[in-house]
Design a protein around this motif. Structure first.
Motif, mmCIF file in Angstrom:
data_model
loop_
_atom_site.group_PDB
_atom_site.id
_atom_site.type_symbol
_atom_site.label_atom_id
_atom_site.label_comp_id
_atom_site.label_asym_id
_atom_site.label_seq_id
_atom_site.Cartn_x
_atom_site.Cartn_y
_atom_site.Cartn_z
ATOM 1 N N GLU A 277 2.131 1.739 -3.339
ATOM 2 C CA GLU A 277 0.915 2.401 -4.372
ATOM 3 C C GLU A 277 0.719 4.011 -3.908
ATOM 4 N N TYR A 278 0.865 4.183 -2.757
ATOM 5 C CA TYR A 278 0.720 5.783 -2.368
ATOM 6 C C TYR A 278 1.769 6.713 -3.017
ATOM 7 N N HIS B 111 0.920 -1.158 0.040
ATOM 8 C CA HIS B 111 -0.010 -0.132 -0.179
ATOM 9 C C HIS B 111 0.896 1.295 0.093
ATOM 10 N N THR C 234 1.484 7.016 -6.780
ATOM 11 C CA THR C 234 0.552 7.989 -6.771
ATOM 12 C C THR C 234 1.104 9.441 -6.778
#
Length: 155
Positions: free
Chosen positions: A85-86, A82, A89
């Motif tokens: 992914e952040y 996670h 982004t």
């Protein structure tokens, strides 16, 4: 004195050295702030705790058992996934903003995206041992390195 948990020992020693370096830098520049004091105290506290736990047979055994717990390992892998992914982004947003503003930092930011994708593919290769993951990961890593070199040279 016997070291029972070498990883904790090295991490604790590293934190203590960082704390000493931070403190000595602040003293030599005569600019110790409250923030520096808090950072030094945290480094000394966590580093000292890890160092002492690495020298205790029972605490080291407990740390090793906790590190082998499958549920904790699964939670750790999911948290890292996670987080990646952040970060990807946020890096994409930063790249677009740099492009819109005409800032050449978009090259460095874009290289971070390629590094993130490459490392994600390397992890998948490690889990599945399928060669395409590694091969595509190497391509993405090469693109990331090329962009980073371009950013470093061209500015």
């Amino acid at each position: 004195m016997k070291i029972y948990h070498k990883k904790n020992f090295s991490e604790g020693l590293f934190m203590l050295v960082l704390g000493l370096l931070n403190l000595s830098t602040g003293i030599s520049q005569s600019s110790i702030t409250i923030k520096d004091g808090i950072v030094c105290a945290a480094l000394f506290l966590f580093g000292g705790t890890l160092l002492l736990r690495s020298l205790s047979p029972s605490a080291s055994r407990q740390d090793k058992i906790e590190a082998m717990d499958e549920r904790d390992q699964q939670i750790d892998v999911q948290a890292k996934s996670h987080a990646l992914e952040y970060v990807i982004t946020a890096t994409q947003i930063l790249t677009v903003l740099c492009l819109l503003k005409g800032n050449p930092a978009w090259r460095g930011s874009l290289s971070l995206l390629f590094f993130g994708i490459a490392f994600m593919l390397f992890y998948k290769y490690q889990q599945y041992t399928a060669k395409p993951y590694r091969q595509v990961g190497i391509v993405f890593l090469a693109i990331g390195v090329a962009l980073l070199v371009w950013f470093a040279v061209a500015g």
